[in-house]
Design an enzyme around this catalytic site. Structure first.
Site, short mmCIF file in Angstrom:
data_model
loop_
_atom_site.label_atom_id
_atom_site.label_comp_id
_atom_site.label_asym_id
_atom_site.label_seq_id
_atom_site.Cartn_x
_atom_site.Cartn_y
_atom_site.Cartn_z
N THR A 154 0.83 -1.21 0.00
CA THR A 154 0.00 0.00 0.00
C THR A 154 0.86 1.26 0.00
N GLY A 156 2.81 -2.95 8.38
CA GLY A 156 2.97 -3.20 9.81
C GLY A 156 4.43 -3.47 10.16
N GLU A 213 -6.21 -5.54 4.09
CA GLU A 213 -6.31 -6.76 3.28
C GLU A 213 -7.45 -6.68 2.29
C1 LIG Z 1 -4.62 -15.46 13.58
C2 LIG Z 1 -3.62 -14.40 13.69
C3 LIG Z 1 -3.54 -13.61 12.43
C4 LIG Z 1 -4.15 -12.24 12.51
C5 LIG Z 1 -4.69 -11.85 11.16
C6 LIG Z 1 -5.18 -10.46 11.11
C7 LIG Z 1 -4.47 -9.41 10.75
C8 LIG Z 1 -3.03 -9.30 10.53
C9 LIG Z 1 -2.56 -8.09 11.19
C10 LIG Z 1 -2.77 -6.81 10.70
C11 LIG Z 1 -3.04 -6.52 9.29
C12 LIG Z 1 -1.83 -6.87 8.52
C13 LIG Z 1 -1.56 -6.66 7.34
C14 LIG Z 1 -2.36 -5.98 6.36
C15 LIG Z 1 -1.84 -6.06 5.13
C16 LIG Z 1 -2.44 -5.41 4.01
O1 LIG Z 1 -3.44 -4.71 4.09
S1 LIG Z 1 -1.61 -5.77 2.57
C17 LIG Z 1 -2.42 -4.81 1.35
C18 LIG Z 1 -3.83 -5.34 1.07
N1 LIG Z 1 -4.32 -4.73 -0.11
C19 LIG Z 1 -5.32 -5.26 -0.80
O2 LIG Z 1 -5.94 -6.23 -0.42
C20 LIG Z 1 -5.62 -4.57 -2.11
C21 LIG Z 1 -7.04 -4.82 -2.54
N2 LIG Z 1 -7.14 -4.85 -3.99
C22 LIG Z 1 -7.12 -6.04 -4.66
O3 LIG Z 1 -6.98 -7.12 -4.12
C23 LIG Z 1 -7.32 -5.95 -6.16
O4 LIG Z 1 -6.98 -4.68 -6.63
C24 LIG Z 1 -8.80 -6.25 -6.56
C25 LIG Z 1 -9.12 -7.67 -6.22
C26 LIG Z 1 -9.74 -5.33 -5.82
C27 LIG Z 1 -8.94 -5.99 -8.05
O5 LIG Z 1 -8.01 -6.84 -8.70
P1 LIG Z 1 -7.47 -6.40 -10.16
O6 LIG Z 1 -6.48 -7.40 -10.63
O7 LIG Z 1 -7.02 -4.99 -10.05
O8 LIG Z 1 -8.71 -6.41 -11.14
P2 LIG Z 1 -9.89 -7.44 -11.32
O9 LIG Z 1 -10.89 -7.27 -10.23
O10 LIG Z 1 -10.36 -7.30 -12.71
O11 LIG Z 1 -9.24 -8.91 -11.17
C28 LIG Z 1 -8.66 -9.53 -12.32
C29 LIG Z 1 -8.84 -11.02 -12.20
O12 LIG Z 1 -8.07 -11.48 -11.06
C30 LIG Z 1 -8.89 -12.17 -10.16
N3 LIG Z 1 -8.34 -11.92 -8.83
C31 LIG Z 1 -8.24 -10.73 -8.21
N4 LIG Z 1 -7.66 -10.89 -7.00
C32 LIG Z 1 -7.36 -12.22 -6.88
C33 LIG Z 1 -6.77 -13.01 -5.86
N5 LIG Z 1 -6.36 -12.47 -4.70
N6 LIG Z 1 -6.62 -14.32 -6.09
C34 LIG Z 1 -7.05 -14.88 -7.24
N7 LIG Z 1 -7.65 -14.19 -8.27
C35 LIG Z 1 -7.79 -12.87 -8.06
C36 LIG Z 1 -10.27 -11.60 -10.37
O13 LIG Z 1 -11.27 -12.49 -9.91
C37 LIG Z 1 -10.28 -11.42 -11.87
O14 LIG Z 1 -10.45 -12.70 -12.42
P3 LIG Z 1 -11.16 -12.86 -13.85
O15 LIG Z 1 -10.18 -12.24 -14.82
O16 LIG Z 1 -12.45 -12.10 -13.76
O17 LIG Z 1 -11.36 -14.34 -13.99
C1 LIG Z 2 -4.28 -1.40 10.64
C2 LIG Z 2 -3.84 -1.46 9.20
C3 LIG Z 2 -2.76 -2.27 8.84
C4 LIG Z 2 -2.32 -2.31 7.52
N1 LIG Z 2 -1.22 -3.07 7.21
C5 LIG Z 2 -0.76 -3.06 5.93
C6 LIG Z 2 0.42 -3.79 5.59
O1 LIG Z 2 1.04 -4.43 6.42
N2 LIG Z 2 0.86 -3.74 4.29
C7 LIG Z 2 0.18 -3.04 3.32
O2 LIG Z 2 0.62 -3.03 2.17
N3 LIG Z 2 -0.96 -2.34 3.62
C8 LIG Z 2 -1.43 -2.34 4.89
N4 LIG Z 2 -2.56 -1.63 5.21
C9 LIG Z 2 -3.21 -0.81 4.17
C10 LIG Z 2 -4.52 -1.42 3.70
O3 LIG Z 2 -4.28 -2.56 2.92
C11 LIG Z 2 -5.27 -0.34 2.89
O4 LIG Z 2 -5.66 0.66 3.80
C12 LIG Z 2 -6.49 -0.92 2.18
O5 LIG Z 2 -6.07 -1.77 1.14
C13 LIG Z 2 -7.40 0.18 1.62
O6 LIG Z 2 -6.66 1.06 0.77
P1 LIG Z 2 -6.66 2.62 1.09
O7 LIG Z 2 -6.50 2.81 2.54
O8 LIG Z 2 -5.68 3.27 0.18
O9 LIG Z 2 -8.12 3.10 0.69
P2 LIG Z 2 -8.57 3.46 -0.82
O10 LIG Z 2 -8.17 2.38 -1.74
O11 LIG Z 2 -8.18 4.85 -1.11
O12 LIG Z 2 -10.16 3.41 -0.63
C14 LIG Z 2 -10.77 4.42 0.17
C15 LIG Z 2 -12.25 4.19 0.06
O13 LIG Z 2 -12.63 4.43 -1.30
C16 LIG Z 2 -13.67 3.52 -1.67
N5 LIG Z 2 -13.20 2.73 -2.82
C17 LIG Z 2 -11.94 2.48 -3.19
N6 LIG Z 2 -11.89 1.72 -4.32
C18 LIG Z 2 -13.19 1.51 -4.66
C19 LIG Z 2 -13.84 0.79 -5.72
N7 LIG Z 2 -13.15 0.12 -6.65
N8 LIG Z 2 -15.19 0.79 -5.75
C20 LIG Z 2 -15.91 1.43 -4.78
N9 LIG Z 2 -15.36 2.11 -3.76
C21 LIG Z 2 -14.03 2.15 -3.71
C22 LIG Z 2 -13.93 2.61 -0.45
O14 LIG Z 2 -14.98 3.15 0.31
C23 LIG Z 2 -12.64 2.74 0.35
O15 LIG Z 2 -12.85 2.58 1.74
C24 LIG Z 2 -3.01 -1.56 6.53
C25 LIG Z 2 -4.11 -0.76 6.88
C26 LIG Z 2 -4.53 -0.71 8.21
C27 LIG Z 2 -5.72 0.14 8.57
#
Ligand SMILES: CCCCC/C=C\C/C=C\C/C=C\C=C\C(=O)SCCNC(=O)CCNC(=O)[C@H](O)C(C)(C)COP(=O)(O)OP(=O)(O)OC[C@H]1O[C@@H](n2cnc3c(N)ncnc32)[C@H](O)[C@@H]1OP(=O)(O)O
Ligand SMILES: Cc1cc2nc3c(=O)[nH]c(=O)nc-3n(C[C@H](O)[C@H](O)[C@H](O)COP(=O)(O)OP(=O)(O)OC[C@H]3O[C@@H](n4cnc5c(N)ncnc54)[C@H](O)[C@@H]3O)c2cc1C
Length: 616
Positions: A89, A128, A371
């Site tokens: 991110t 994190g 996530e």
């Molecule tokens: C028990 C103890 C453990 C504790 C656990 C709890 C917490 C841990 C502690 C704290 C938090 C820690 C870490 C946090 C980390 C993060 O937040 S990391 C960053 C997370 N960020 C995201 O998740 C980003 C979200 N966005 C996306 O995933 C993609 O942009 C999205 C899926 C929204 C869109 O994908 P994109 O490729 O841009 O476009 P499409 O929607 O058209 O997808 C294309 C095709 O790909 C397929 N697909 C998409 N994602 C996946 C996947 N993950 N796996 C498999 N396939 C995937 C999608 O279905 C489309 O397929 P088709 O082409 O339609 O067949």
């Molecule tokens: C506690 C915590 C821990 C984290 N740890 C990690 C980490 O370890 N590693 C890491 O890489 N990231 C981490 N993140 C980041 C996290 O993955 C992002 O915050 C998350 O993916 C959302 O992205 P953003 O915050 O940029 O929100 P944005 O993507 O800017 O989205 C903001 C809002 O816009 C709207 N929006 C966005 N896209 C769309 C769409 N396609 N359609 C409709 N509405 C939409 C939704 O309402 C969304 O809430 C962490 C976040 C938190 C809060």
């Protein structure tokens, strides 16, 4: 706070290591890491700064790196010789991964990648542990070869010196600031300027850049998203745990607290005797159990898929992705709202830090965002449902977790209403399929009218979200029904235990029915008498489950230290513990606070003098 959390996390990780070696010698089973992080996280109320290291950094090295890269980096990470995070991110992008700005340019002359975060918005932001704990990270960047974009790639990047912990040249790293919770995690920012890493620091299990700069594309580009799928599975388990903790606290408090006679002249009852209190607390106990079972199923599917992916079999990825998304959303939403309901059920004392419900909420709530933000993942599942509905129309089979959609699509109308469990479950599934059909009609009409697919998804977003939500309800309720009614080990249960489980199923199905009554009535005719009968059954099953509420939450088996709550201790001495906690407050160290002489006394004297003057 951060250093205390690191100290506790390290102590707990050492303990975990010894347990792991004792119970799972040399095993790579995910559960010890999972249990370990759960245990460490639960013992550190401000969050575990090693969570992302345990859950994402080590896993990405194992699953996205080659065997050689695992030997070079992964083994040291698994052994906690280096501590890493997952830096995807950015300040400017989190959801839209294809919009990430960090870039990796391949330099074939030196066989290196030049890493840059070209603008402020390109800075990694949130990972994190990145602020102060980690000395490595998985750096996710857009790969460029000869200035041609090749898509996302992951790079092992050392950010701090292993001896001095000083940031390396070209690295700008720090803490992003206070959050509403998890303040022990030191989420950080990272900027890189012309930072060079060897070619072999790009994780190349699924895609490669050869020394001469040729790019070998991954057979399935989405496999690079796999680390996120794992954490989504973790969130389903972790957040069901948070809800179970809060339900334990509120249940124990609700059988200690007495308030408001139910019959005039009678003694004040335990507040759990009030029907409305039962409706606040008992469904949350059941929801925690329901999601824990669903999360366990998802975990098994993750393990099977991870092994298949390791063998380059990507066939199960789409189903795992769909389920991981919907369960991550359902569990994080329901646990977050459920914990707040449980806090309110504890009255004023629920608002005290000593009750720990606020902190459990602050630990659970961000899972709605990280996530994959929940509304975005709902749309993702909505899109997958549209694809699957096209399969239904073409007469093709669906993935097992969506098989009910095919079955319901063949029903021309809903059968005679009986109110049985099967009837209630089928009603939720039937309403889901009705919503899918409506969403598809809107989506398809938009595509037919020459809207792009992404625009059609956006403008059909409300109906896609509804269909996704009902799909989650259908899957979770169906899984619970199978576990209670058709489980192969059902005969090993005592009749009494089976009866408690069946009461929990009755409550879950009726509660979901009432929560989605509007969605169901859109597709099924149900009379007022049939609905009233369910209202009576709801009141009845709450009464039936009331005597088992404490035993069920005791069975979650949380140690008092994990609950860390004066309201939820096993011995029930709530008032003594609340008072003990109050006396420890720094303001109670002195009878007269320092601010009296400095501020309060002059303020009151000035007002008194002014009052005298105004009388003269
Ligand atoms: C028990 C103890 C453990 C504790 C656990 C709890 C917490 C841990 C502690 C704290 C938090 C820690 C870490 C946090 C980390 C993060 O937040 S990391 C960053 C997370 N960020 C995201 O998740 C980003 C979200 N966005 C996306 O995933 C993609 O942009 C999205 C899926 C929204 C869109 O994908 P994109 O490729 O841009 O476009 P499409 O929607 O058209 O997808 C294309 C095709 O790909 C397929 N697909 C998409 N994602 C996946 C996947 N993950 N796996 C498999 N396939 C995937 C999608 O279905 C489309 O397929 P088709 O082409 O339609 O067949
Ligand atoms: C506690 C915590 C821990 C984290 N740890 C990690 C980490 O370890 N590693 C890491 O890489 N990231 C981490 N993140 C980041 C996290 O993955 C992002 O915050 C998350 O993916 C959302 O992205 P953003 O915050 O940029 O929100 P944005 O993507 O800017 O989205 C903001 C809002 O816009 C709207 N929006 C966005 N896209 C769309 C769409 N396609 N359609 C409709 N509405 C939409 C939704 O309402 C969304 O809430 C962490 C976040 C938190 C809060």
């Amino acid at each position: 706070m951060a250093s205390m959390s690191v100290k506790h996390a390290i102590a707990a990780a050492k303990k975990l290591r010894s347990l792991q070696e004792r119970f799972n010698p040399g095993g790579s089973d995910i559960y010890p890491a999972l249990m370990g992080d759960e245990a460490i996280t639960a013992l550190i109320p401000s969050g575990n700064p090693l969570s992302v290291h345990i859950l994402m950094f080590t896993r990405a090295l194992r699953e996205q790196g080659t065997d050689e890269q695992y030997e070079k980096f992964g083994r040291r990470a698994d052994n906690n010789e280096i501590i890493g995070t997952f830096a995807q991110t950015e300040l400017g992008h989190g959801t839209y991964l294809r919009g990430l700005e960090a870039r990796a340019d391949y330099d074939r002359g030196t066989e290196e990648f030049v890493l840059n975060t070209p603008k402020l918005s390109s800075y990694k932001w949130w990972p994190g542990g990145l602020g102060q704990t980690c000395n490595y990270c998985i750096f996710v960047a857009q790969l460029y070869i000869d200035n041609e974009a090749k898509g996302m790639a992951m790079f092992v990047v050392q950010i701090r010196d292993e001896e001095t912990h000083m940031p390396l040249p070209g690295v700008h790293v720090g803490e992003i600031g206070k959050k509403m919770g998890l303040n022990g995690v030191n989420n950080g920012f990272l900027g890189l300027k012309d930072y060079r890493v060897p070619r072999l620091n790009m994780l190349m299990r699924h895609q490669q850049v050869l020394p001469d700069g040729r790019f070998v594309k991954s057979p399935v580009s989405q496999v690079s998203y796999f680390p996120m799928v794992f954490v989504r599975c973790m969130v389903a388990r972790q957040n069901s745990n948070y809800l179970a903790q809060a339900a334990t606290i509120a249940t124990r408090y609700s059988v200690i607290r007495r308030q408001s006679p139910i019959e005039e002249g009678q003694p004040e009852p335990k507040i759990l005797e009030h029907l409305t209190q039962q409706m606040k607390v008992i469904p949350e106990i059941v929801t925690a159990v329901v999601y824990r079972l669903a999360a366990a199923n998802l975990q098994n599917m993750y393990n099977e898929t991870a092994e298949a992916v390791y063998r380059k079999d990507f066939s199960r990825l789409p189903e795992l992705h769909a389920l991981a998304c919907i369960l991550k959303v359902a569990t994080s939403y329901d646990s977050t709202y459920g914990i707040e309901r449980l806090r309110q059920a504890c009255g004023g004392h629920g608002y005290l830090t000593a009750g720990n419900l606020g902190n459990i909420f602050a630990m659970a709530a961000p899972a709605c965002t990280y996530e994959g933000e929940n509304s975005v993942l709902y749309l993702q599942v909505g899109k997958i449902l549209m694809k699957n509905w096209s399969q239904v129309l073409a007469g093709r089979e669906l993935m097992p977790s969506m098989a009910y959609i095919s079955e319901c699509s063949k029903m021309t109308s809903f059968p005679q209403w009986t109110g049985s469990w099967e009837c209630l479950l089928k009603a939720i599934q039937y309403a889901c399929v009705g919503s899918i059909r409506l969403a598809f009609q809107s989506y398809n009409a938009r595509v037919q009218s020459a809207q792009s697919q992404t625009a059609a998804v956006n403008y059909s977003g409300l109906e896609l979200t509804k269909a996704a939500e009902l799909h989650g309800r259908s899957y979770v309720a169906g899984n619970f029904y199978q576990q209670i009614v058709n489980s192969p080990n059902k005969h090993q249960r005592s009749p009494q235990f089976q009866k408690v489980l069946e009461n929990m199923l009755e409550l879950h199905l009726i509660q979901i029915f009432f929560r989605h009554l509007g969605d169901i009535l859109r597709f099924i005719r149900i009379t007022e008498d049939e609905i009233s009968a369910l209202q009576r059954r709801l009141e009845e099953v709450l009464k039936e489950l009331r005597p088992d509420a404490v035993a069920i939450t005791d069975a979650f088996d949380f140690n008092d230290k994990i609950l860390s709550s004066a309201l939820g201790c096993y011995d029930g001495n709530v008032y003594e513990r609340l008072f003990e906690a109050a006396l420890k407050h720094p303001l109670n160290r002195k009878s007269v606070p320092d601010f009296f002489e400095a501020h309060l006394k002059p303020f009151m004297k000035e007002n008194a003098d002014n009052a005298k003057k105004s009388k003269l």
